[in-house]
Motif scaffolding. Structure first.
Motif, mmCIF file in Angstrom:
data_model
loop_
_atom_site.group_PDB
_atom_site.id
_atom_site.type_symbol
_atom_site.label_atom_id
_atom_site.label_comp_id
_atom_site.label_asym_id
_atom_site.label_seq_id
_atom_site.Cartn_x
_atom_site.Cartn_y
_atom_site.Cartn_z
ATOM 1 N N ILE A 1 165.402 37.016 24.660
ATOM 2 C CA ILE A 1 166.211 35.801 24.552
ATOM 3 C C ILE A 1 167.356 35.984 23.560
ATOM 4 N N TYR A 2 167.086 36.612 22.425
ATOM 5 C CA TYR A 2 168.047 36.602 21.321
ATOM 6 C C TYR A 2 168.893 37.867 21.194
ATOM 7 N N LEU A 3 168.440 38.993 21.712
ATOM 8 C CA LEU A 3 169.157 40.242 21.500
ATOM 9 C C LEU A 3 170.078 40.543 22.677
ATOM 10 N N ARG A 4 171.294 40.965 22.353
ATOM 11 C CA ARG A 4 172.299 41.252 23.359
ATOM 12 C C ARG A 4 172.713 42.720 23.348
ATOM 13 N N ASP A 5 172.918 43.284 22.178
ATOM 14 C CA ASP A 5 173.408 44.652 22.031
ATOM 15 C C ASP A 5 172.234 45.615 21.935
ATOM 16 N N SER A 6 172.357 46.779 22.571
ATOM 17 C CA SER A 6 171.275 47.764 22.540
ATOM 18 C C SER A 6 171.031 48.317 21.143
ATOM 19 N N SER A 7 172.002 48.209 20.251
ATOM 20 C CA SER A 7 171.812 48.699 18.884
ATOM 21 C C SER A 7 170.854 47.819 18.087
ATOM 22 N N THR A 8 170.596 46.615 18.561
ATOM 23 C CA THR A 8 169.663 45.715 17.882
ATOM 24 C C THR A 8 168.333 45.595 18.617
ATOM 25 N N PHE A 9 168.154 46.362 19.693
ATOM 26 C CA PHE A 9 166.929 46.257 20.467
ATOM 27 C C PHE A 9 165.718 46.675 19.629
ATOM 28 N N THR A 10 164.603 46.003 19.873
ATOM 29 C CA THR A 10 163.316 46.453 19.364
ATOM 30 C C THR A 10 162.649 47.329 20.421
ATOM 31 N N VAL A 11 161.488 47.872 20.091
ATOM 32 C CA VAL A 11 160.818 48.776 21.023
ATOM 33 C C VAL A 11 160.481 48.105 22.351
ATOM 34 N N PRO A 12 159.854 46.922 22.383
ATOM 35 C CA PRO A 12 159.571 46.306 23.692
ATOM 36 C C PRO A 12 160.836 46.028 24.499
ATOM 37 N N ARG A 13 161.892 45.552 23.824
ATOM 38 C CA ARG A 13 163.146 45.287 24.533
ATOM 39 C C ARG A 13 163.769 46.589 25.021
ATOM 40 N N GLY B 1 163.139 51.803 14.344
ATOM 41 C CA GLY B 1 163.546 51.318 13.025
ATOM 42 C C GLY B 1 163.722 49.813 13.005
ATOM 43 N N ASN B 2 164.364 49.267 14.044
ATOM 44 C CA ASN B 2 164.506 47.809 14.140
ATOM 45 C C ASN B 2 163.149 47.122 14.233
ATOM 46 N N THR B 3 162.238 47.722 14.990
ATOM 47 C CA THR B 3 160.914 47.125 15.158
ATOM 48 C C THR B 3 160.125 47.155 13.858
ATOM 49 N N THR C 1 154.728 44.117 19.469
ATOM 50 C CA THR C 1 154.658 44.071 20.936
ATOM 51 C C THR C 1 155.393 42.879 21.539
ATOM 52 N N ASP C 2 156.098 42.102 20.733
ATOM 53 C CA ASP C 2 156.779 40.903 21.233
ATOM 54 C C ASP C 2 157.964 41.289 22.112
ATOM 55 N N LEU C 3 157.999 40.754 23.314
ATOM 56 C CA LEU C 3 159.095 41.009 24.241
ATOM 57 C C LEU C 3 159.917 39.760 24.533
ATOM 58 N N MET C 4 159.282 38.586 24.504
ATOM 59 C CA MET C 4 159.964 37.367 24.913
ATOM 60 C C MET C 4 161.163 37.056 24.022
ATOM 61 N N ARG C 5 160.952 37.007 22.722
ATOM 62 C CA ARG C 5 162.050 36.651 21.812
ATOM 63 C C ARG C 5 163.173 37.688 21.811
ATOM 64 N N PRO C 6 162.880 38.997 21.805
ATOM 65 C CA PRO C 6 164.000 39.944 21.946
ATOM 66 C C PRO C 6 164.784 39.779 23.233
ATOM 67 N N THR D 1 167.364 38.205 12.980
ATOM 68 C CA THR D 1 166.832 37.112 12.156
ATOM 69 C C THR D 1 165.887 36.190 12.919
ATOM 70 N N PRO D 2 166.201 35.747 14.153
ATOM 71 C CA PRO D 2 165.268 34.834 14.845
ATOM 72 C C PRO D 2 163.912 35.449 15.145
ATOM 73 N N LEU D 3 163.796 36.782 15.044
ATOM 74 C CA LEU D 3 162.536 37.429 15.378
ATOM 75 C C LEU D 3 161.515 37.346 14.252
ATOM 76 N N TRP D 4 161.963 37.030 13.021
ATOM 77 C CA TRP D 4 161.020 37.004 11.907
ATOM 78 C C TRP D 4 161.194 35.795 10.984
ATOM 79 N N ALA D 5 162.381 35.217 10.908
ATOM 80 C CA ALA D 5 162.631 34.166 9.922
ATOM 81 C C ALA D 5 161.800 32.910 10.176
ATOM 82 N N GLY D 6 161.428 32.663 11.416
ATOM 83 C CA GLY D 6 160.594 31.501 11.695
ATOM 84 C C GLY D 6 159.226 31.582 11.023
#
Length: 306
Positions: free
Chosen positions: A241-253, A98-100, A234-239, A166-171
């Motif tokens: 760097i920016y994601l800390r909590d598992s509830s905000t993880f995307t699929v690659p993270r 869902g996050n992804t 498929t982005d793994l680098m930014r998640p 937000t940092p994963l898409w707002a840029g």
């Protein structure tokens, strides 16, 4: 009184005795395949097998029990669906997907709209320094991502957005040099007379862009959406760097977290990892097949005019 016939009989043409008859070629004569074409087909089949084999192996391993994951059989010896049931309890895969999906949709739509606006400006308007400014935009493509990694992180950290999606898409709201170049080339291929006629009828700049430029460049927009959706999914680098909590993880993270948990330290559950990989790969395959026609059309026609 007998009527005179209108059509006169055509005299028969006698065959020329000195003429050599030419045999008619059969229409059903089979075409001979050259050895070069046969070798080309074999090379294509070999390349296809190289690219398809990892996916086939991944799907096959997802139906195997833990002890048979790495037996290299393309057909499971004891197929099971238990992995597809257990994966939803072993990890919050539905939440990660869902996050992804949210990040992918926002990133793809944002970069498509922003890049198309900038590309339209470079393609339609004539102003001093346009080529130099466009070259400057393209020059940003030469910068490695690692160069801007720390400054970008400091900006999002100052805004208090580290740990959010937000940092994963707002840029993407500021466009992308690659997509600006791609869309500009497509806009240049549209006859300018169409826009001039619409402006004569009273259309303003926004109406030209909204009602004429975007519909005429639909294939290029779909290509941009597909490219960015695949990159965001498929982005793994930014998640990382920016994601800390598992509830905000995307699929690659999330998959990275599963590899750390189930792939090492003696807690071997690779059957769950490959199953999660198959589930998260299917949306990309479906999305490509849905937009395949527009994708091929956009790639084939982009860049014909520069």
């Amino acid at each position: 009184m007998a009527s005179t016939p209108i059509l006169k009989p055509v005299p028969a043409v006698e065959p020329d005795p000195g003429r050599v008859p030419v045999p008619e070629l059969s229409r059903t004569r089979p075409k001979r395949r050259s050895p070069l074409k046969l070798l080309l087909w074999l090379a294509l089949l070999a390349a296809m097998a190289v690219f398809v084999y990892p996916l086939v192996w991944l799907v096959s391993a997802s139906f195997k029990p833990q002890s048979e994951v790495f037996d290299n059989r393309l057909f499971p010896q004891t197929p099971t669906l238990a992995n597809y049931v257990e994966i939803w309890n072993a990890a919050p895969l539905a939440l990660w997907m869902g996050n992804t999906v949210l990040v992918t949709v926002l990133a793809a739509v944002a970069v498509t709209l922003s890049s198309s606006m900038v590309a339209w400006g470079f393609a339609y308007y004539r102003f001093r320094g346009r080529n130099a400014l466009f070259f400057l935009v393209l020059a940003t493509m030469m910068l490695p991502g690692a160069v801007t990694l720390i400054p970008t992180f400091l900006i999002w950290n100052a805004l208090g957005q580290v740990g959010t999606l937000t940092p994963l898409w707002a840029g993407n709201l500021f466009g992308s040099a690659f997509y600006i170049f791609l869309l500009r080339q497509f806009f240049l291929g549209v006859p300018r007379q169409i826009f001039e006629a619409a402006r004569t009828d009273g259309a303003n700049d926004w109406q030209l862009f909204r009602h004429f430029a975007l519909p005429l460049c639909k294939p290029a927009l779909i290509v941009t959406l597909l490219f960015e959706a695949q990159a965001a999914w498929t982005d793994l680098m930014r998640p990382l760097i920016y994601l800390r909590d598992s509830s905000t993880f995307t699929v690659p993270r999330g998959l990275k977290a599963m590899v750390d948990q189930f792939g090492f330290a003696g807690n071997w559950h690779w059957e769950l990892i490959v199953t999660a990989s198959v589930i998260t790969t299917l949306p990309m395959i479906v999305m490509f097949f849905i937009g395949q026609r527009h994708f091929i059309e956009g790639v084939a026609t982009t860049g014909l005019k520069g």
